[in-house]
Scaffold this active site. Structure first.
Site, PDB file in Angstrom:
ATOM      1  N   HIS A 187      -6.634   5.303   6.025  1.00 25.79           N
ATOM      2  CA  HIS A 187      -5.924   6.343   4.989  1.00 25.79           C
ATOM      3  C   HIS A 187      -7.056   6.838   4.263  1.00 25.79           C
ATOM      4  O   HIS A 187      -7.910   6.651   3.938  1.00 25.79           O
ATOM      5  CB  HIS A 187      -5.527   5.100   3.885  1.00 25.79           C
ATOM      6  CG  HIS A 187      -3.990   4.389   4.193  1.00 25.79           C
ATOM      7  ND1 HIS A 187      -3.529   3.457   3.795  1.00 25.79           N
ATOM      8  CD2 HIS A 187      -3.039   4.804   5.298  1.00 25.79           C
ATOM      9  CE1 HIS A 187      -2.348   3.020   4.419  1.00 25.79           C
ATOM     10  NE2 HIS A 187      -1.862   3.930   5.206  1.00 25.79           N
ATOM     11  N   HIS A 199      -8.868  -1.541   4.077  1.00 26.77           N
ATOM     12  CA  HIS A 199      -8.259  -0.696   3.303  1.00 26.77           C
ATOM     13  C   HIS A 199      -8.629  -0.973   1.822  1.00 26.77           C
ATOM     14  O   HIS A 199      -9.264  -1.420   1.364  1.00 26.77           O
ATOM     15  CB  HIS A 199      -6.804  -0.956   3.396  1.00 26.77           C
ATOM     16  CG  HIS A 199      -5.934  -0.498   4.675  1.00 26.77           C
ATOM     17  ND1 HIS A 199      -5.387   1.003   4.907  1.00 26.77           N
ATOM     18  CD2 HIS A 199      -5.984  -0.958   5.877  1.00 26.77           C
ATOM     19  CE1 HIS A 199      -4.793   0.889   6.054  1.00 26.77           C
ATOM     20  NE2 HIS A 199      -5.343  -0.164   6.583  1.00 26.77           N
ATOM     21  N   GLU A 241      -7.676  -5.740   1.845  1.00 22.49           N
ATOM     22  CA  GLU A 241      -7.809  -4.684   0.593  1.00 22.49           C
ATOM     23  C   GLU A 241      -9.174  -4.784  -0.309  1.00 22.49           C
ATOM     24  O   GLU A 241      -9.399  -5.790  -0.892  1.00 22.49           O
ATOM     25  CB  GLU A 241      -6.710  -4.796  -0.258  1.00 22.49           C
ATOM     26  CG  GLU A 241      -5.482  -4.488   0.434  1.00 22.49           C
ATOM     27  CD  GLU A 241      -4.947  -2.971   0.615  1.00 22.49           C
ATOM     28  OE1 GLU A 241      -5.780  -2.220   0.053  1.00 22.49           O
ATOM     29  OE2 GLU A 241      -3.913  -2.684   1.334  1.00 22.49           O
TER      30      GLU A 241
END
Length: 420
Positions: free
Chosen positions: A181, A306, A383
């Protein structure tokens, strides 16, 4: 002097213009049931989701961006569906300008004797240069793979780190990818720091006993677009799908071939979670696929980096059922999380470990689920922390995040080795 002032003026205008599309965009903290937040993912820009067990409301909480045009409609929707909300900021553009100013100052402090330091962010060219330098400096340990080109023609590189050139088939493999991303800038330094520690760190055990595959920059087109044009850009920059002229790009973490095409909201090219016209349609995601499959039989652990939320999430995200080795996944995840939490900042949340669908909501086509489905025992979405800044982690926190994340990787590697 006049030329210098003109240059400064033009630079200031460029910075202002780059962020003006977010002028007046509000950030809201919203809360609701898992299915409500999951529904919104396809239609709104969810910047983060807080697991229910950590939220004071005992529901999922999410940070969402609303443009001036969206705000009235969606606040009414929240009211009608009994979802709570609270404004966090009334101007995202102001936050982005402040971040750009801080990143710019950090670049001025960069050590000229090293291509990579842990106090700023780097573009794709600098990242690839560092990868090549590491490969040239340690040819007996590091192999640089020029794996392929992105949609816009940028080279995607990854490294294989091995004291035995991947020829000892008894050694486990650990696979790491980052920056799928585009706006999640802090993930790339974590991958680069992992490479540095394995190659130049004091503890050589993990480089000796484990073979590593690490992709620091998985989505170079989106990343460069995020740096130069739109800081909040998430997807790739491909234009091979119907509707691409209006809505280019694909969400790389919805493009894997695991229950792909099962979420209607992900079929819309204008959705932030657009899954693409077919599984593995994106050349960037095919690089990850091929790197995983190249040593699949030996790969024991796979982590996709992420940002943000302090979580280790495992399969299955598409329906909330658990893999046959769920206890094993949870145990390894807890050990990695515990190692990180020992080093975290006081203001940071502890890491949450759990099934992705149960901790958050349903997702399909993710790397986490695909890597588990093809046979890797331990696979996670990791994350990283965002603190109070979300994706816009100030450079002063990079060293903290890369250091604590390294402790998590060490714990994961040692868990793998202890089970062999």
């Amino acid at each position: 002097m006049i030329r210098l002032l003109a240059l400064v003026f033009l630079l200031a205008v460029a910075i202002e213009a780059r962020h003006e599309k977010y002028e007046g965009h509000h950030l809201y903290r919203i809360w609701g049931q898992s299915e409500q937040i999951g529904y919104l993912e396809a239609y709104l820009d969810l910047l983060s989701v807080t697991p229910a067990q950590r939220a004071e409301s005992r529901k999922l909480e999410a940070l969402v961006r609303l443009s001036p045009e969206e705000r009235v409609e969606w606040l009414q929707y929240f009211d009608e569906n009994q979802m709570g909300y609270k404004i966090i900021s009334d101007n995202l553009a102001q936050i982005l300008r402040a971040e750009e100013s801080e990143v710019g100052r950090a670049k001025n402090l960069t050590n000229p004797n090293s291509t990579i330091t842990w106090d700023t962010y780097y573009n794709t060219e600098a990242i690839n240069k560092y990868i090549d330098e590491i490969g040239a400096k340690y040819p007996n340990l590091v192999t640089v793979i020029n794996a392929g080109l992105s949609y816009e023609g940028r080279q995607i590189k990854y490294v294989r780190i091995s004291t035995t050139r991947f020829e000892n088939l008894r050694k486990p493999v650990i696979f790491i990818d980052s920056a799928v991303h585009a706006r999640e800038w802090v993930t790339a330094p974590v991958a680069l720091y992992l490479i540095q520690q394995l190659v130049e760190g004091a503890d050589k055990e993990l480089a000796d006993r484990v073979d590593w595959i690490i992709i620091p920059m998985s989505n170079p087109d989106g990343y460069e677009y995020s740096i130069n044009e739109d800081r909040m850009w998430r997807k790739t920059r491909s234009r091979s799908h119907e509707g691409a002229d209006k809505c280019p790009g694909v969400d790389g973490n919805r493009n894997f071939d695991h229950h792909w095409g099962t979420r209607p909201g992900a079929a819309d090219p204008c959705s932030i979670i657009y899954e693409g016209p077919s599984p593995f349609s994106e050349p960037e995601i095919r690089v990850i696929r091929d790197a995983v499959l190249s040593n699949l039989e030996r790969t024991a652990l796979s982590i996709s980096l992420h940002s943000f939320g302090n979580m280790f999430l495992y399969a299955w995200g598409n329906n909330g059922s658990l893999p046959s080795n769920a206890l094993y996944l949870n145990l390894a995840g807890v050990q990695m999380a515990t190692a990180i939490d020992k080093l975290k900042l006081d203001k940071a949340r502890n890491y949450t470990v759990g099934n992705a669908a149960k901790v958050l909501y349903y997702t399909s086509g993710t790397s986490r689920d695909w890597t588990r489905a093809v046979g890797i025992p331990l696979t996670y979405t990791m994350e990283l922390p965002g603190y109070d800044y979300g994706f816009l982690v100030p450079p002063k926190y990079i060293e903290q995040i890369v250091t604590e994340s390294w402790a998590g990787f060490v714990a994961g590697a040692r868990f793998v080795l202890s089970r062999r």
